[in-house]
Design a protein around this motif. Structure first.
Motif, short mmCIF file in Angstrom:
data_model
loop_
_atom_site.label_atom_id
_atom_site.label_comp_id
_atom_site.label_asym_id
_atom_site.label_seq_id
_atom_site.Cartn_x
_atom_site.Cartn_y
_atom_site.Cartn_z
N UNK A 146 -6.20 9.06 -8.69
CA UNK A 146 -5.53 8.21 -7.72
C UNK A 146 -3.83 8.86 -7.59
N UNK A 147 -3.42 8.71 -6.43
CA UNK A 147 -2.15 8.93 -6.17
C UNK A 147 -1.56 7.99 -5.07
N UNK A 148 -0.41 7.43 -5.45
CA UNK A 148 0.21 6.44 -4.66
C UNK A 148 1.62 7.02 -4.28
N UNK A 149 1.82 6.82 -2.61
CA UNK A 149 3.01 7.37 -2.24
C UNK A 149 3.49 6.29 -1.42
N UNK A 150 4.76 6.05 -1.67
CA UNK A 150 5.51 4.89 -0.75
C UNK A 150 6.39 4.18 -1.25
N UNK A 151 6.50 3.00 -1.23
CA UNK A 151 7.54 2.02 -1.27
C UNK A 151 8.14 2.09 -2.92
N UNK A 152 9.67 2.25 -3.01
CA UNK A 152 10.32 2.22 -4.08
C UNK A 152 10.38 0.65 -4.59
N UNK A 153 10.21 -0.34 -3.70
CA UNK A 153 10.29 -1.76 -4.02
C UNK A 153 9.15 -1.99 -5.08
N UNK B 215 1.53 10.01 4.46
CA UNK B 215 0.63 10.48 3.14
C UNK B 215 -0.74 10.11 3.30
N UNK B 216 -0.99 8.81 3.92
CA UNK B 216 -2.33 8.41 3.91
C UNK B 216 -3.20 9.50 4.98
N UNK B 217 -2.39 9.48 6.30
CA UNK B 217 -2.91 10.56 7.04
C UNK B 217 -3.10 11.76 6.91
N UNK B 218 -2.37 12.25 5.71
CA UNK B 218 -2.64 13.71 5.48
C UNK B 218 -3.41 13.66 4.23
N UNK C 77 -4.51 1.33 2.38
CA UNK C 77 -5.56 2.09 2.07
C UNK C 77 -6.46 2.69 3.37
N UNK C 78 -7.05 4.02 2.94
CA UNK C 78 -7.85 4.42 4.25
C UNK C 78 -9.44 3.93 3.87
N UNK C 79 -9.92 3.02 4.67
CA UNK C 79 -11.28 2.76 4.25
C UNK C 79 -11.74 2.64 5.76
N UNK C 80 -13.10 3.13 5.92
CA UNK C 80 -13.92 2.83 7.09
C UNK C 80 -14.58 1.60 7.07
N UNK C 81 -14.00 0.91 8.19
CA UNK C 81 -14.65 -0.59 7.92
C UNK C 81 -16.08 -0.83 7.82
N UNK C 82 -16.80 0.17 8.01
CA UNK C 82 -18.30 0.10 7.93
C UNK C 82 -18.65 0.51 6.67
N UNK C 83 -17.72 0.95 5.87
CA UNK C 83 -18.05 1.42 4.38
C UNK C 83 -17.43 0.60 3.29
N UNK C 84 -17.91 1.15 2.08
CA UNK C 84 -17.20 0.50 1.01
C UNK C 84 -16.11 1.31 0.46
N UNK C 85 -15.11 0.72 -0.21
CA UNK C 85 -14.17 1.63 -1.02
C UNK C 85 -15.03 2.37 -2.10
N UNK C 86 -14.46 3.62 -2.56
CA UNK C 86 -15.46 4.21 -3.53
C UNK C 86 -14.92 3.62 -4.89
N UNK C 87 -15.54 3.62 -5.88
CA UNK C 87 -15.58 2.97 -7.12
C UNK C 87 -14.18 3.09 -7.83
#
Length: 325
Positions: free
Chosen positions: A43-50, A84-87, A273-283
């Motif tokens: 897993x990689x997280x890119x974003x807020x310093x807060x 980062x989510x788009x890429x 997060x990037x998740x298709x509304x018709x699908x579940x998140x991966x485990x």
């Protein structure tokens, strides 16, 4: 209160009496997290310093249960999360503000659906002064006059010295020294929108790359003022109670006032997060989200100095992600 997210309605009106009575306690209705089989990967997280420290605490807690999962965290500002989510270079995009329309549009253009938001914690965006500063209260209009050159909040004149906001004696003639975040920060954008009434910052604001450096700057500068997430408070600074309008009651940035909406700079801290509304998140992503909304995950929120979300918020977001029935 300018709730863009409906936090007051969704949280304050549904808080259990136990949580409302002792607002730093996590909601007893949250579930204990129990590890499951079949969880692995990176897993990689890119974003807020807060959210940097909080993401690290969640990652450590999650890895203690799934030692084979690799988690990398990069916190350089909320504006780095959507690209980062788009890429596809990150799985999580922590943000201390909601995504802007243009950011959502860019995501939707790439994937055909909108990004999904997790309301992971509650923050009282704090206005900090040096621990020896005697200021007892500021209105948002005064905060605007201190930080902004446009004064869209309606203040009649600029606030350049501490005497301009009511301090006397040695403080009256002292220039106010300003500390803030840089424009990549969601905190910068949120403070601009709410505290500056969408006005422009003064050129004299000393922009800092992170939340902790704002607090460090204020701690080392007796006549300073700055803004940062409440989780970065130290013993060397004070939080200033705030009033939404002139003549209004001042409220400190504590959990009870954040939940009720009385503190005017309360906000959700998001993870996109990037998740298709018709699908579940991966485990691996799904279990990480479940961990955030568990008792253990929200205990990390309290440990980091932020305020836990109630079970009602957790249930809404978990159902939206198809993680519970």
């Amino acid at each position: 209160m300018r709730w863009t997210t409906g936090l007051m309605a969704a949280a304050a009106l549904t808080m259990g009496t136990a949580l409302a009575a002792n607002a730093q306690q996590i909601d007893p209705k949250l579930s204990d997290y129990k590890p499951v089989s079949g969880v692995s990967g990176s897993l990689k997280s890119i974003g807020s310093d807060t959210l940097n420290n909080l993401m690290t605490l969640w990652a450590e807690g999650f890895k203690s249960m799934y030692p084979n999962v690799k988690i990398e965290i990069e916190g350089k500002g909320s504006s780095t999360a959507p690209p980062a989510l788009v890429a596809g270079t990150s799985q999580f995009g922590p943000m201390s503000r909601p995504m802007k329309g243009a950011e959502i549009d860019a995501f939707e253009k790439k994937f055909g659906y909108k990004p999904s938001a997790i309301r992971s914690a509650v923050d009282a965006l704090a206005v900090f002064v040096h621990k020896d500063n005697p200021i007892q209260c500021l209105t948002l209009q005064q905060v605007d006059a201190i930080f902004s050159k446009t004064r869209k909040g309606g203040a009649g004149k600029d606030a350049a010295t501490w005497g301009d906001v009511g301090l006397t004696g040695e403080w009256a003639s002292k220039p106010i020294s300003l500390y803030g975040r840089n424009s990549a920060s969601g905190t910068y954008g949120y403070f601009k929108e709410v505290a500056l009434f969408n006005g422009d910052y003064k050129d004299s604001v000393k922009e800092q790359p992170g939340s902790s450096t704002v607090v460090q700057g204020v701690a080392s500068d007796k006549f300073a003022i700055g803004y940062s997430g409440i989780g970065y408070k130290t013993a060397d600074v004070r939080t200033v109670p705030l009033a939404a309008k002139p003549g209004g009651k001042c409220f400190d940035g504590n959990a009870e006032n954040a939940y009720s909406g009385d503190y005017p700079l309360a906000r959700f801290l998001y993870i996109y997060v990037n998740v298709n509304p018709n699908e579940k998140l991966d485990p691996v992503r799904g279990e990480f989200v479940k961990f955030i909304y568990s008792k253990q995950g929200q205990q990390a929120v309290v440990k980091d100095g932020y305020f836990p979300v109630p079970s009602t918020i957790a249930e809404q977001d978990l159902k939206a992600k198809k993680l519970v029935n």
